[in-house]
Design an enzyme around this catalytic site. Structure first.
Site, PDB file in Angstrom:
ATOM      1  N   GLU A  15       0.912  -4.561  23.718  1.00 48.73           N
ATOM      2  CA  GLU A  15       1.830  -3.427  23.795  1.00 48.73           C
ATOM      3  C   GLU A  15       1.556  -2.643  25.071  1.00 48.73           C
ATOM      4  O   GLU A  15       0.431  -2.207  25.267  1.00 48.73           O
ATOM      5  CB  GLU A  15       1.656  -2.509  22.582  1.00 48.73           C
ATOM      6  CG  GLU A  15       2.133  -3.141  21.291  1.00 48.73           C
ATOM      7  CD  GLU A  15       1.862  -2.296  20.058  1.00 48.73           C
ATOM      8  OE1 GLU A  15       2.279  -2.677  18.967  1.00 48.73           O
ATOM      9  OE2 GLU A  15       1.196  -1.233  20.192  1.00 48.73           O
ATOM     10  N   ARG A  48      -2.298  -8.091  -1.944  1.00 51.32           N
ATOM     11  CA  ARG A  48      -3.599  -8.627  -2.361  1.00 51.32           C
ATOM     12  C   ARG A  48      -3.859  -8.325  -3.829  1.00 51.32           C
ATOM     13  O   ARG A  48      -4.372  -9.163  -4.569  1.00 51.32           O
ATOM     14  CB  ARG A  48      -4.696  -8.022  -1.473  1.00 51.32           C
ATOM     15  CG  ARG A  48      -6.079  -8.582  -1.684  1.00 51.32           C
ATOM     16  CD  ARG A  48      -7.040  -7.956  -0.693  1.00 51.32           C
ATOM     17  NE  ARG A  48      -6.951  -6.492  -0.719  1.00 51.32           N
ATOM     18  CZ  ARG A  48      -7.613  -5.701   0.092  1.00 51.32           C
ATOM     19  NH1 ARG A  48      -8.406  -6.203   1.020  1.00 51.32           N
ATOM     20  NH2 ARG A  48      -7.485  -4.385   0.014  1.00 51.32           N
ATOM     21  N   ILE A  94       2.367   2.804   2.457  1.00 51.73           N
ATOM     22  CA  ILE A  94       3.574   2.659   3.280  1.00 51.73           C
ATOM     23  C   ILE A  94       4.564   1.719   2.605  1.00 51.73           C
ATOM     24  O   ILE A  94       5.752   2.021   2.480  1.00 51.73           O
ATOM     25  CB  ILE A  94       3.212   2.166   4.693  1.00 51.73           C
ATOM     26  CG1 ILE A  94       2.406   3.233   5.440  1.00 51.73           C
ATOM     27  CG2 ILE A  94       4.474   1.807   5.483  1.00 51.73           C
ATOM     28  CD1 ILE A  94       1.822   2.763   6.763  1.00 51.73           C
ATOM     29  N   GLY A 122       0.842  -1.188   0.000  1.00 51.01           N
ATOM     30  CA  GLY A 122       0.000   0.000   0.000  1.00 51.01           C
ATOM     31  C   GLY A 122       0.876   1.237   0.000  1.00 51.01           C
ATOM     32  O   GLY A 122       2.027   1.198  -0.458  1.00 51.01           O
ATOM     33  N   ARG A 134       1.269  -4.703  12.464  1.00 48.84           N
ATOM     34  CA  ARG A 134       0.606  -4.972  13.734  1.00 48.84           C
ATOM     35  C   ARG A 134       1.211  -6.231  14.342  1.00 48.84           C
ATOM     36  O   ARG A 134       1.609  -7.163  13.637  1.00 48.84           O
ATOM     37  CB  ARG A 134      -0.910  -5.168  13.550  1.00 48.84           C
ATOM     38  CG  ARG A 134      -1.690  -3.888  13.245  1.00 48.84           C
ATOM     39  CD  ARG A 134      -1.735  -2.957  14.446  1.00 48.84           C
ATOM     40  NE  ARG A 134      -2.594  -1.786  14.231  1.00 48.84           N
ATOM     41  CZ  ARG A 134      -2.180  -0.627  13.737  1.00 48.84           C
ATOM     42  NH1 ARG A 134      -0.917  -0.491  13.364  1.00 48.84           N
ATOM     43  NH2 ARG A 134      -3.025   0.384  13.592  1.00 48.84           N
ATOM     44  N   HIS A 184       6.006   1.250  19.140  1.00 51.94           N
ATOM     45  CA  HIS A 184       4.942   1.599  18.180  1.00 51.94           C
ATOM     46  C   HIS A 184       5.005   3.091  17.845  1.00 51.94           C
ATOM     47  O   HIS A 184       4.073   3.860  18.097  1.00 51.94           O
ATOM     48  CB  HIS A 184       3.561   1.232  18.738  1.00 51.94           C
ATOM     49  CG  HIS A 184       2.531   1.072  17.655  1.00 51.94           C
ATOM     50  ND1 HIS A 184       1.448   0.228  17.775  1.00 51.94           N
ATOM     51  CD2 HIS A 184       2.399   1.661  16.435  1.00 51.94           C
ATOM     52  CE1 HIS A 184       0.699   0.299  16.682  1.00 51.94           C
ATOM     53  NE2 HIS A 184       1.262   1.162  15.858  1.00 51.94           N
ATOM     54  N   ILE A 185       6.110   3.473  17.221  1.00 55.88           N
ATOM     55  CA  ILE A 185       6.374   4.893  16.953  1.00 55.88           C
ATOM     56  C   ILE A 185       6.439   5.198  15.457  1.00 55.88           C
ATOM     57  O   ILE A 185       7.050   6.184  15.049  1.00 55.88           O
ATOM     58  CB  ILE A 185       7.679   5.356  17.634  1.00 55.88           C
ATOM     59  CG1 ILE A 185       8.861   4.451  17.230  1.00 55.88           C
ATOM     60  CG2 ILE A 185       7.517   5.389  19.140  1.00 55.88           C
ATOM     61  CD1 ILE A 185      10.225   4.961  17.684  1.00 55.88           C
ATOM     62  N   GLY A 186       5.776   4.359  14.640  1.00 56.55           N
ATOM     63  CA  GLY A 186       5.844   4.552  13.196  1.00 56.55           C
ATOM     64  C   GLY A 186       5.517   5.958  12.733  1.00 56.55           C
ATOM     65  O   GLY A 186       6.199   6.522  11.880  1.00 56.55           O
TER      66      GLY A 186
END
Length: 339
Positions: free
Chosen positions: A284, A193, A173, A171, A255, A303-305
């Protein structure tokens, strides 16, 4: 901020501002404190605690729910309590915390912020890949340790230039990761997909893998950038890890539930794969005695994307624009189409 947003915020007095439900105004589970004043110019912010203490009066005033870091949770009970609700606006790209069918059944619109998070998350994906490949965290610990007298001459990592990167999830990202990886002269394969257009593949030199197994067997680095759905939960299990090279590094910026963590721990302990770099886990944070926290060949980030000042501000502004558009009956930027 759009002209619409500025005009509406300035035209209304505080008592006339539309009610928006937020988790809290401060603390670890609240909205970004730096954003509070901007939000208050447009909305009457109602915290979850205030709402729960006065549902009868506040419920009908709430026209939008503003979700930040997955909070507040939107349940059927909550939706029943908000008769004036028009939109749920959620920060980030992931939608796994929302029941989209439930929202649709209540006639509530949904918006998110996919464009604001794609570049910083891709940046972090490459940062984790590079850090794991070159053992940056281990190297830092070695360099600062009071017990270090000499630097070992056999301290080595994996080369990134010319290596094969397998991207799972192409996608916005995933595609930005491919753009960055191309600058490192990496060979890029991807599984998605839907196949990307030929010109998009050629622009980054990406080769489509219809079979995930092929990607896992060919790749020196496997990057998970796919959304969590019932179909992708547990995508990487013991079988998939066995297909990877013993020198391969797994990077997860999607995730935590995409990966069977018990199988991953075993793979890392036994040398089935070389290393892992994870921005996401389940849960988390992990329990403090979790074996992933003890392994030297694992890098973990909290989780700091999307956690840059610029991205978080853009996320907030995108949410405001979506809410204001919804309340005005205008087309909603970044609307999630509910099936």
């Amino acid at each position: 901020m759009t002209d619409l947003g500025l005009h509406m915020g300035q035209a209304m007095g505080d008592q006339d501002l539309p009610g928006v439900l937020v988790s809290d105004l401060e603390g670890p589970h609240g909205i970004c404190e730096d954003h509070a004043e901007d939000l208050k110019r447009h909305f009457n912010l109602i915290t979850m605690q205030d709402f729960l203490e006065n549902k009868a009066q506040l419920g009908p005033q709430i026209q939008a729910v503003y979700i930040w870091c997955g909070r507040p949770a939107v349940s059927q009970e909550l939706l029943h309590s908000l008769p004036s609700l028009k939109i749920v606006a959620s920060a980030g790209a992931g939608l796994d915390h929302l029941d989209l069918g439930l929202m649709a059944s209540f006639g509530v619109k949904v918006a998110n912020t996919p464009h604001a998070v794609s570049s910083p998350t891709a940046d972090l994906g490459m940062a984790l890949l590079l850090a794991a490949a070159r053992r940056v965290v281990e190297g830092h610990q070695l360099a600062v340790s009071p017990h270090t007298e000499n630097f070992p001459t056999d301290y080595m990592g994996q080369q990134v230039t010319g290596a094969t990167l397998g991207i799972i999830g192409m996608g916005s990202i995933g595609y930005k990761i491919a753009q960055r990886a191309r600058a490192f002269e990496m060979k890029i394969v991807y599984h998605n997909r839907k196949r990307r257009k030929l010109e998009e593949e050629e622009a980054v030199g990406a080769i489509y893998c219809e079979r995930l197994d092929d990607l896992l067997q060919w790749s020196d680095f496997v990057m998970l950038a796919v959304s969590l759905t019932p179909q992708t939960q547990g995508l990487i299990r013991k079988r998939e890890l066995r297909l990877m090279k013993p020198t391969a590094i797994l990077v997860n910026i999607g995730r935590g539930l995409l990966v069977d963590q018990e199988a991953l721990v075993e793979a890392l302990q036994t040398g089935l794969i070389k290393a892992a770099a994870l921005d996401v886990t389940y849960p988390e944070p992990l329990p403090r005695d979790h074996p992933l926290l003890e392994l030297k060949n694992v890098i973990l980030t909290p989780h700091i994307g999307s956690a840059t000042h610029q991205a978080r501000r853009q996320m907030m502004e995108n949410l405001v624009e979506s809410i204001l558009a919804s309340l005005s009956g205008l087309p909603i930027p970044n609307e999630v189409l509910l099936k």
